[in-house]
Scaffold this active site. Structure first.
Site, mmCIF file in Angstrom:
data_model
loop_
_atom_site.group_PDB
_atom_site.id
_atom_site.type_symbol
_atom_site.label_atom_id
_atom_site.label_comp_id
_atom_site.label_asym_id
_atom_site.label_seq_id
_atom_site.Cartn_x
_atom_site.Cartn_y
_atom_site.Cartn_z
ATOM 1 C CE LYS A 115 -4.123 -2.064 1.772
ATOM 2 N NZ LYS A 115 -5.260 -2.102 2.616
ATOM 3 C CD GLU A 199 -4.509 5.667 3.829
ATOM 4 O OE1 GLU A 199 -5.684 5.480 4.200
ATOM 5 O OE2 GLU A 199 -4.043 5.171 2.813
ATOM 6 N NE ARG A 291 -7.941 -9.077 -4.447
ATOM 7 C CZ ARG A 291 -9.111 -8.716 -3.984
ATOM 8 N NH1 ARG A 291 -10.215 -9.123 -4.597
ATOM 9 N NH2 ARG A 291 -9.222 -7.942 -2.921
HETATM 10 P P1 ADP Z 1 -12.911 -7.562 -2.633
HETATM 11 O O1 ADP Z 1 -11.816 -6.538 -2.445
HETATM 12 O O2 ADP Z 1 -12.860 -8.316 -3.896
HETATM 13 O O3 ADP Z 1 -14.209 -7.031 -2.266
HETATM 14 P P2 ADP Z 1 -12.411 -8.876 -0.162
HETATM 15 O O4 ADP Z 1 -11.690 -7.730 0.438
HETATM 16 O O5 ADP Z 1 -13.708 -9.309 0.393
HETATM 17 O O6 ADP Z 1 -12.568 -8.709 -1.702
HETATM 18 O O7 ADP Z 1 -11.417 -10.112 -0.223
HETATM 19 C C1 ADP Z 1 -11.726 -11.242 -0.975
HETATM 20 C C2 ADP Z 1 -11.048 -12.411 -0.357
HETATM 21 O O8 ADP Z 1 -9.648 -12.257 -0.437
HETATM 22 C C3 ADP Z 1 -11.351 -12.589 1.103
HETATM 23 O O9 ADP Z 1 -11.402 -13.971 1.373
HETATM 24 C C4 ADP Z 1 -10.175 -11.939 1.797
HETATM 25 O O10 ADP Z 1 -9.990 -12.488 3.059
HETATM 26 C C5 ADP Z 1 -9.054 -12.271 0.844
HETATM 27 N N1 ADP Z 1 -7.987 -11.267 0.813
HETATM 28 C C6 ADP Z 1 -8.055 -10.049 0.260
HETATM 29 N N2 ADP Z 1 -6.873 -9.404 0.362
HETATM 30 C C7 ADP Z 1 -6.036 -10.227 0.983
HETATM 31 C C8 ADP Z 1 -4.656 -10.148 1.382
HETATM 32 N N3 ADP Z 1 -3.901 -9.070 1.159
HETATM 33 N N4 ADP Z 1 -4.121 -11.207 2.009
HETATM 34 C C9 ADP Z 1 -4.871 -12.294 2.252
HETATM 35 N N5 ADP Z 1 -6.151 -12.440 1.897
HETATM 36 C C10 ADP Z 1 -6.743 -11.434 1.279
HETATM 37 P P1 ADP Z 2 -8.280 -3.595 2.389
HETATM 38 O O1 ADP Z 2 -6.987 -3.821 1.670
HETATM 39 O O2 ADP Z 2 -8.444 -4.434 3.577
HETATM 40 O O3 ADP Z 2 -9.434 -3.611 1.449
HETATM 41 P P2 ADP Z 2 -8.468 -0.682 2.373
HETATM 42 O O4 ADP Z 2 -7.257 0.165 2.432
HETATM 43 O O5 ADP Z 2 -9.107 -0.850 1.052
HETATM 44 O O6 ADP Z 2 -8.143 -2.117 2.974
HETATM 45 O O7 ADP Z 2 -9.545 -0.153 3.411
HETATM 46 C C1 ADP Z 2 -10.709 -0.891 3.701
HETATM 47 C C2 ADP Z 2 -11.777 0.031 4.265
HETATM 48 O O8 ADP Z 2 -11.313 0.679 5.460
HETATM 49 C C3 ADP Z 2 -12.196 1.157 3.358
HETATM 50 O O9 ADP Z 2 -13.190 0.762 2.438
HETATM 51 C C4 ADP Z 2 -12.695 2.195 4.331
HETATM 52 O O10 ADP Z 2 -14.003 1.923 4.766
HETATM 53 C C5 ADP Z 2 -11.762 2.023 5.510
HETATM 54 N N1 ADP Z 2 -10.617 2.935 5.410
HETATM 55 C C6 ADP Z 2 -9.386 2.630 4.961
HETATM 56 N N2 ADP Z 2 -8.577 3.708 5.005
HETATM 57 C C7 ADP Z 2 -9.307 4.712 5.501
HETATM 58 C C8 ADP Z 2 -9.044 6.091 5.821
HETATM 59 N N3 ADP Z 2 -7.847 6.635 5.631
HETATM 60 N N4 ADP Z 2 -10.055 6.828 6.338
HETATM 61 C C9 ADP Z 2 -11.268 6.286 6.550
HETATM 62 N N5 ADP Z 2 -11.582 5.023 6.275
HETATM 63 C C10 ADP Z 2 -10.621 4.225 5.773
#
Ligand code: ADP
Ligand code: ADP
Ligand code: MG
Length: 472
Positions: A115, A199, A291
């Site tokens: 990230k 962040e 992906r």
């Molecule tokens: P999307 O971003 O497609 O909405 P999710 O955040 O729900 O998907 O993740 C989809 C699947 O991938 C879940 O089973 C989640 O636990 C897994 N997953 C996503 N990112 C990671 C990661 N960085 N490491 C391990 N598992 C991950």
């Molecule tokens: P992941 O890799 O698990 O999907 P993200 O970075 O996409 O993680 O963040 C997942 C969720 O967490 C976001 O959809 C949002 O709801 C919350 N989030 C992440 N970063 C922030 C931020 N800087 N401020 C507020 N909410 C956040």
């Protein structure tokens, strides 16, 4: 062209990929662990190979999976989501062993899967990012210093995090001190890397993400946005396309930003650029998922593009089948994640035997499921077992159709998120399409539904019939 493809995944997404192959005349090869012997993807693929007893490790063993692919005469591997999908090593091993990896290059996966590197790439491409630490923070002191500059509240985030894990909001220095060690150790356990960064916390933002497709000739198109603001603990519960809360100008702005980011990193194949949209209507780049995403279905329903088939065509070396102007959207789509969880008990996963499964149908209803009557849940995997995707011409019609299909869907034997989704649909905010990521937290009462049992259904129907008979 690809003739035979190995699906390096399980569950509904493995079935989804097998379906795409079947329509393209491509043979599909499933892999499965002992625990998944009776899984649907094993039954649906052209062939299936056992990966041994390790329920999770089996799906994470890139060497073994690519050996199976070569042994079965495959020319390509599709990683799905989760498992190895964002692991650059699988992509590298595929390339080294002469297999096509359905996804971007290992270099791009590595860059965007981290990230802080992804933030740097977004900044270099001229995208707005959430103010944050300059790269990872090495220890608590650096975190405190960075938080002072950023200003509280801050988000402490795992650099290689995903699936909503490894994210912690800290409202003060005291909270940052309290949470720091735990987040680092959880992060190490979950992602095998201890790196974290900070962040600024955007208060009550909307989660808006853009689906993009790129080919090796440098063409990139967007397939519009999805609104994934309905989340619980940073995990998406349901997703919508297009967002009911963006103007056309805002939509054009965020889609442009996503295309710009993808072009800047030379992105090939399907990907998603995630943004936060704040109360002042500003977009901030958040991360990129390199992906196929769980919620790709809503984009498929509004655009008619089969994203998985496009992924396979792109991986085979074809130019994109669509120019930007060819991509038109129509109506609204919602995807409900049907998880084997008890919303009344803090969404605790409850694995068991599906004693009855009835898949809803009718106009505008799509199911992507990995369950069937008699299916026994192995306790090792994600609790999401089905996705219900609704399409209709207008938002209001989509809401009515969603309610009808959720009521129609029958999953017995385990508790699911179906009744919770029905409660979401009843709220005024959701109905007018105004909600942000705090929605679930602000509505604890949504878990207080009373379950309508099929028998009371029947009793009501009988009572109504008697009443009608008596002219009441
Ligand atoms: P999307 O971003 O497609 O909405 P999710 O955040 O729900 O998907 O993740 C989809 C699947 O991938 C879940 O089973 C989640 O636990 C897994 N997953 C996503 N990112 C990671 C990661 N960085 N490491 C391990 N598992 C991950
Ligand atoms: P992941 O890799 O698990 O999907 P993200 O970075 O996409 O993680 O963040 C997942 C969720 O967490 C976001 O959809 C949002 O709801 C919350 N989030 C992440 N970063 C922030 C931020 N800087 N401020 C507020 N909410 C956040
Ligand atoms: Mg994310």
């Amino acid at each position: 062209m690809i003739k035979k493809l190995l699906v390096a995944n399980r569950g509904e997404i493995a079935v989804r990929i097998v379906r795409a192959c079947a329509e393209m005349g491509i043979e599909s090869v499933a892999v499965y662990t002992d625990a998944d012997r009776h899984a649907l993807h094993v039954k649906k693929a052209s062939e299936a190979y056992n990966l041994g007893p390790d329920p999770v490790g089996g799906y994470l063993n890139a060497h073994r999976i690519t050996s199976v692919a070569l042994g079965a005469g495959c020319d390509a591997v599709h990683p799905g989501y989760g498992f190895l999908s964002e692991n650059p090593e699988l992509a590298e091993i595929c390339i080294r062993r002469g297999l096509i990896f359905v996804g971007p290059s290992p270099h791009v996966i590595r860059q965007m899967g981290d990230k802080t590197l992804a933030r740097a790439a977004a900044i270099a491409a001229g995208l707005p990012v959430v103010p944050g630490s300059d790269g990872n923070v090495a220890n608590l002191d650096e975190a405190i210093a960075a938080a002072k500059t950023i200003g509280y509240p801050v988000m402490l985030k795992a650099t290689s995090g995903g699936g909503g894990r490894g994210i912690r909001r800290c409202d003060s220095e005291g909270e940052l001190r309290r949470h720091y060690d735990r987040v680092v150790s959880e992060t190490t356990k979950a992602f095998g890397a201890a790196e974290v960064f900070l962040e600024k916390c955007i208060v009550n933002p909307r989660h808006i993400e853009v689906q993009i497709l790129g080919d090796r000739f440098g063409n990139v198109v967007h397939l519009f946005e999805r609104d994934c603001s309905i989340q619980r603990r940073h995990q998406k519960l349901l997703e919508i396309a297009p967002s009911p809360q963006l103007t056309e100008e805002e939509r054009a702005e965020v889609c442009d930003l996503a295309v710009r980011a993808a072009k800047a990193v030379g992105y090939e194949n399907a990907g998603t650029v995630e943004f936060l949209f704040d109360q002042q209507k500003r977009f901030y780049f958040m991360e990129m998922n390199t992906r196929l995403q769980v919620e790709h279905t809503v984009t498929e329903q509004i655009t008619g593009v089969d994203i998985v088939q496009e992924q396979i065509l792109i991986a085979a070396g074809n130019p994109l089948s669509y120019a930007q102007d060819d991509i038109q959207r129509r109506g609204y789509a919602l995807q409900f994640r049907i998880n084997a969880e008890d919303p009344k008990n803090d969404f605790l996963p409850n694995f068991g035997r599906i004693t009855r499964y009835y898949s809803p149908g009718g106009p505008g209803v799509r199911t992507d499921a990995a369950i069937y009557t008699g299916y026994e849940f192995p306790p090792y995997y994600d609790s999401m077992c089905a996705k219900l995707t609704i399409w209709a011409l207008t938002w209001d019609k989509a809401l009515a159709r969603a309610r009808r299909a959720l009521l129609d869907m029958g999953v017995s034997g385990v508790k699911t998120t179906i009744p919770y989704h029905l409660e979401i649909l009843r709220t005024a905010e959701f109905r007018i399409g105004r909600f942000n990521t705090a929605f679930v937290e602000e509505h604890p009462e949504l878990s207080n539904y009373s379950v309508r049992r099929p028998t009371s259904h029947l009793a009501a129907a009988i009572a109504a019939a008697i009443a009608a008979h008596h002219g009441l």
